[in-house]
Write an enzyme that holds these catalytic residues in place. Structure first.
Site, mmCIF file in Angstrom:
data_model
loop_
_atom_site.group_PDB
_atom_site.id
_atom_site.type_symbol
_atom_site.label_atom_id
_atom_site.label_comp_id
_atom_site.label_asym_id
_atom_site.label_seq_id
_atom_site.Cartn_x
_atom_site.Cartn_y
_atom_site.Cartn_z
ATOM 1 C CG ASP A 50 -5.170 4.696 -2.617
ATOM 2 O OD1 ASP A 50 -6.284 5.217 -2.401
ATOM 3 O OD2 ASP A 50 -4.903 3.522 -2.299
ATOM 4 N N GLY A 51 -2.891 7.848 -5.152
ATOM 5 C CA GLY A 51 -1.774 8.740 -5.465
ATOM 6 C C GLY A 51 -2.173 10.205 -5.339
ATOM 7 C CG ASN A 85 1.636 5.279 1.092
ATOM 8 O OD1 ASN A 85 0.790 5.073 1.971
ATOM 9 N ND2 ASN A 85 1.422 5.045 -0.187
ATOM 10 C CG ASP A 136 18.310 -4.226 -5.495
ATOM 11 O OD1 ASP A 136 19.538 -4.453 -5.470
ATOM 12 O OD2 ASP A 136 17.547 -4.740 -6.330
ATOM 13 C CB THR A 162 -1.781 -1.496 2.074
ATOM 14 O OG1 THR A 162 -1.871 -0.078 1.935
ATOM 15 C CG2 THR A 162 -2.495 -1.928 3.335
ATOM 16 N N GLY A 163 1.415 -0.813 0.725
ATOM 17 C CA GLY A 163 2.019 -0.405 -0.533
ATOM 18 C C GLY A 163 3.318 -1.116 -0.860
ATOM 19 C CE1 TYR A 164 9.010 -1.492 -4.246
ATOM 20 C CE2 TYR A 164 10.243 0.109 -2.986
ATOM 21 C CZ TYR A 164 10.205 -0.866 -3.951
ATOM 22 O OH TYR A 164 11.354 -1.227 -4.606
ATOM 23 C CB SER A 165 6.343 -1.818 3.147
ATOM 24 O OG SER A 165 6.665 -2.720 4.179
ATOM 25 C CB SER A 204 5.594 -4.992 -3.370
ATOM 26 O OG SER A 204 4.334 -4.617 -3.879
#
Lengths: 268, 268, 268, 268
Positions: free
Chosen positions: D50-51, D123, D153, D164-167, D169
């Site tokens: 994906d990256g 993203n 933070d 589906t990524g950092y959000s 988490s």
């Protein structure tokens, strides 16, 4: 306030120095000059916020001097005496009208040693990825038994005292001060199934860090340092405790309700 | 399997009855007829899932008979012996090649008494609003000190064993079996600041319920009953424990990782 | 307030009846007697809390009469006019000094039909297990494409308006009123990986329920009914909207900050 | 695979360079030399994870060249073609047997400009405190209306694709690709009442950052840079989109279920 009582006040060297700078003569107050003097002190008075009290506990360390927490701003979890209550608090202190609450500390044993001997924290120990690096993997062991490999921005091991701090912001539970636990709370973990884990504070928690970056951050309360993956990290309960002076009307649950707005639900 | 060993198998009366119905003669197995016989039993074997094991513990209660958990479906948190491992587990049992793990129970003391004397649970105690009624308010006290008034669909008090169950679904932390705690986890609380709270299992937790409906549901593990607001509810740790038979290769953390898919992060 | 203006006030039949009971003559106010009269009304005034406004919207339905929400208790998300502000709100209303905000509704199409034709909700639609039954499985489809099988206590489909209600208590996100979405939020889901899911409000969401119990509860806002697994359930956006009267100083974000205590962080 | 078809393959300059280094002659493949050539390309093929696909979209930008995502490791959310499926995917591509899915991008407008003109992300956009600094305060505005001051933070503004990524988490909801939204998700916020907020992607989101540190990190997808508090930051939807090639058997919900283990609940 203390006049007329057989009481001597001391200041920490750093504090006296900064007071002198401002031209304040400190009422002839003396700085603490040696470990022996520190040992003879009856109470430490922390004036500031919770952060100041964390520093005070760090300064006192193994001497277990009872700490009175005066807050100059909003009521803290630790610095619970408001400025307007100082007078009666001082009276209660003089009249022995208080109790002591033991708070456990987390102790870091690392090879090589870190934090110049001040390797304990009242709130928490954290491992964190650095600024622009990607997530890290923290292999975690409880009493040498493999627990999990956390793939996350970081990992927190919090004491009951620290459970109202960073761990709470990351989804950790509240822990009553009398519960003999640590809680392991991941920071923004990639695996959605991973949850905060409460373990006995008799446990020894050890880590191996893995990540693309060569450097990681570890911290004890507000002090932090950068390490690389070769450092061995092991946590246990510190042998000494922090002793907090509690006055009559103090209640941890009251503080909790007040500071977390529990009594005040505006959504209804 | 047990043939040739001086071992006698007993069945619970209910179980024998249902076996007889199916025409199965039970190899001449006898049902347990009295408390005295129950006391003399060395091991209880729970065949089914975690739910069956909860029922077994409920049946055994104060006799603290060690329980072997055999699962007929997927591996459970409690019933950890797979069908294909029964043979070696039986051997280990006969050869005394196992250890016992004590699991604390939560005990409900109520006035009037509820649950016909079976007032303990291995997983959790819950209070819940009824079907179509609105949220309830549960005033909660720790050792008679006021903790909070939870305004929610319900409230869970979970043991470490129960921390992988309903409490986890409601945002509660995982608790290691050796941590001596209860966790108080609200169900869909209205106040967003309210968080799961871990307390020592030496604590006495009491409640007063308030709500528009006249009836509420309380439950211990899978058993539940409707009460009204006049019932006094108090929880403490049960005097006896559940003893789980652990074989060599058993690890709570392994089970955790496997059942929560910790090793298996597909989001990457 | 309205005296001297060419304004006629009407009451709902139920309301007039209950007023008469209390001996209040209603200033000669008349009840609404027919759909035609309802159609000619310029504004509906909801006096109470958010719950009352939900009922008002249910009463008005397809007539899209703009609703003024007066709250008699604490400020609501919907009933935003405090008692002390009624006078200037009335003036603004008379002087046409307001705007209308359209709020989408969720529409339930079921076979057989439920809720006697009042099959729409301003806040949310929910499916829930009954009292003492175990969890239910809700197979969920978006535009007939399979989304997921939720194994949980229940499932919520919320509008942006409902995102500050039950869905929020269950971990759902806040949704700005202008975002054209529904959010599907599970209630205490067993699978920890399952998360609230935001979908376009042009989507058609359909369900098949599965569970040991024969009966389940479905609800629209505060109205609920028991169904069995044979009922076909399908959701879409309702063709008509709820029109809320907004006065100058109103801001959804202000309300949000105030009611969720965003401005007021006491943990510091 | 493509032999016999009138198809020309091009490589990016960087890619060709690195291939040449390894002694690979690239089958006489040519690098893209100008914008004009980029414009004439029919498909971009992203080989990696994906990256890599995020980087490909960054490279293509306003040219909106449809991207085929081939993954060399585990199936991704974006790179959905497994190595073993390349052959039939290529056939489908040649036979025009596919559809295009538009994915919205988030565009950063800052003064001074950042990211050298590549000021868009597929993203998310994030603001984050630096390594050892304390939390930051991010004052946030929607269409110039004050939303909230996040004390945290960091803060994420995610597209549906990034949900589906950092959000995720950090507790954000999942968003269907067709829902026209951004979600604003705080990272470890101090105020426990603060929740992810979904807004229309027609919104303009602007920020003022405040913090003890002089520097903060901002990032678009995997690219990040340090700024100070004087930089004006404003987000909106990018005018162009990313076009993803979808083959017949592709389903976003299938990918979701597979990658989040929805079908596979082992806790039972």
């Amino acid at each position: 306030i203390f006049r007329g009582h057989d009481i001597q006040l001391f200041l920490t060297p750093m504090c006296l120095k900064s007071m002198n700078k401002t031209g304040f003569n400190g009422f002839g107050l003396q700085a603490i000059r040696s470990k022996e003097e520190l040992e003879e002190i009856d109470f430490a008075i922390s004036i500031g916020g919770d952060g100041t009290l964390l520093d005070t506990v760090c300064y006192i360390g193994p001497y277990e001097i009872p700490v009175v927490g005066i807050n100059t701003g909003r009521m803290g979890f630790l610095a619970t005496i408001a400025k307007e209550d100082i007078e009666w608090a001082a009276k209660d202190l003089i009249n022995n009208n208080f109790s002591l609450e033991d708070r456990s500390l987390v102790r870091l044993e690392s090879s090589p040693p870190l934090f110049e001997g001040l390797n304990f924290g009242l709130n928490e120990f954290t491992i964190h990825k650095r600024d622009t690096s990607s997530m890290i993997t923290v292999h975690t062991y409880i009493n040498n038994e493999y627990l999990n490999s956390y793939w996350a921005d970081g990992l927190i091991v919090s004491t009951p005292t620290g459970s109202t701090g960073y761990s709470l912001s990351c989804g950790g539970p509240l822990i009553s001060p009398s519960a003999k636990n640590f809680v392991i709370t991941p920071v923004s973990p990639h695996n959605l199934n991973v949850r905060p884990m409460v373990v006995s504070d008799e446990s020894e928690i050890s880590f191996k860090i893995e990540g693309r970056s060569e450097k990681f951050l570890v911290s004890l309360d507000s002090r932090s340092t950068a390490i690389d993956a070769s450092v061995d990290l092991k946590l246990k309960k510190e042998k000494f405790v922090a002793k907090l002076v509690k006055f009559q009307n103090y209640s941890f649950f009251d503080t909790l309700r007040q500071k977390l707005n529990w009594g005040y639900d505006m959504r209804n």
